[in-house]
Write a protein that holds these residues in place. Sequence first.
Motif, PDB file in Angstrom:
ATOM      1  N   ASP A 100      32.858  90.383 -70.785  1.00 19.94           N
ATOM      2  CA  ASP A 100      33.958  91.231 -70.311  1.00 19.94           C
ATOM      3  C   ASP A 100      35.069  91.340 -71.358  1.00 19.94           C
ATOM      4  OD1 ASP A 100      32.629  91.598 -67.943  1.00 19.94           O
ATOM      5  OD2 ASP A 100      33.755  90.075 -66.833  1.00 19.94           O
TER       6      ASP A 100
ATOM      7  N   ARG B 171      32.213  86.246 -68.512  1.00 17.23           N
ATOM      8  CA  ARG B 171      33.614  86.355 -68.953  1.00 17.23           C
ATOM      9  C   ARG B 171      33.689  86.728 -70.428  1.00 17.23           C
ATOM     10  NH1 ARG B 171      38.041  82.403 -70.466  1.00 17.23           N
ATOM     11  NH2 ARG B 171      39.941  83.511 -69.930  1.00 17.23           N
TER      12      ARG B 171
ATOM     13  N   ALA C 256      34.587  79.862 -69.118  1.00 14.67           N
ATOM     14  CA  ALA C 256      35.493  79.894 -67.969  1.00 14.67           C
ATOM     15  C   ALA C 256      36.618  78.887 -68.104  1.00 14.67           C
ATOM     16  CB  ALA C 256      34.708  79.628 -66.679  1.00 14.67           C
TER      17      ALA C 256
ATOM     18  N   ALA D 248      41.694  83.074 -73.041  1.00 12.86           N
ATOM     19  CA  ALA D 248      41.268  84.356 -73.610  1.00 12.86           C
ATOM     20  C   ALA D 248      41.704  84.509 -75.061  1.00 12.86           C
ATOM     21  CB  ALA D 248      41.834  85.502 -72.769  1.00 12.86           C
TER      22      ALA D 248
ATOM     23  N   GLY E 248      29.705  81.244 -67.184  1.00 14.20           N
ATOM     24  CA  GLY E 248      30.817  81.766 -67.965  1.00 14.20           C
ATOM     25  C   GLY E 248      30.457  82.865 -68.942  1.00 14.20           C
TER      26      GLY E 248
END
Length: 394
Positions: free
Chosen positions: A266, A263, A235, A239, A260
């Motif tokens: 994803d 994330r 987190a 990215a 986290g």
Amino acid sequence: MKLSGMLSRAQHEPQGTSGVARVDRRASELLRRLGPGDIAVLDQVDIDRRLAEALLAAEVVGVVNASPSISGRYPNLGPELLVASGIALVDDVGAAALREIKDGMRLRLHGGVVYLGDREVARGVEQTEAAVADALIEAREGMSAQLEAFSANTIEFLRRERELILDGVGVPDVPVPMRDRQVLVVAGGPRHAEELRRLRKYVREHRPVLVGVDQGADTLCDAGYEPDLIVGDPAAIGAVALRACAQVVVPAQADGHAPGLDRVQDLGVGAVTFPAAGNAEDLALLLAEAHGASLVVTVGLRAGLREFLDRGHSGSNPSTFLTRLKLGGKLVEGEAVAALHRSRVSTGAVALLVGSAVLVLVVALAASGVGQVHLDAAGDGIAALARWVGGVFG
């Protein structure tokens, strides 16, 4: 009249430091929302150096702390860094101030008072360099008690994490080969970006495995590298860095919860959890050691006596201390590696020097009209010299 008007306006301009309030009791959440010109409003006993550096990186103009930034338990380094950098620090305003001050308010700090317009909303202690220096002197007098507490915490930590520290039990498998390779671990510590820049020659020559820890992963990408591994809370990592690495190692709590992890999933990036009580930096070092690294070079990791005490409240010291004992002579700070590389004469410099000398020789021979035979001999000499340089400098 013009000068008089300017003086009049200056007299009526509010004094102190002004900025937009960003409010959160949790420093980790607050740091994500801070921007240049903001005033950080938080509740943090003993601001350590890492938090202070994060606040400086966010370019805040002021800090309002509901708690004492120096409690006297140990000589923490954060307040000293903040006030030395010109950041207004108002301390010990009380928990009620966090309910009174709302996110987005435009505050003014002056003389230890927090104003909203002309209205006082909180009052505390304005920290100055002199006041912080006096508080640190008093805190250092209690260092013996802190060292005793550190010893007890170390024994307790070793009891809980004995198998991990001594035998490497619980270290996850990763797809990046490290055996008999050098590993460069980059964390978001003091001046880590500058330190990484000084290691360009080392990275180019040795091609180490690149491991980014938390903010260090973004720093690697900013410097033009792709991290082979990332260790830390996804987190808090960009990215771009997450997508660039082969795998993310997410520290997990005792109950298996890994903040986290969603994330990473994803983003479609491979991830594995590492359940342990140590911090992300220590887990990265243990990963490198358990997977057979021949040398581990660190950037942004400091573990001197001041740093141990500065982070005493976080419970991470026993982990850091024992991890460094575990790695022993394999562990080298990046500053030392950079200094060694600066002291060496690079192959490129030698080649440039030799090439310049050869060029002067060839031009001189050609200009003198000595003849083709001599030029051919000079060419043979050049080739021999090049072979010698290659043999000496690899």
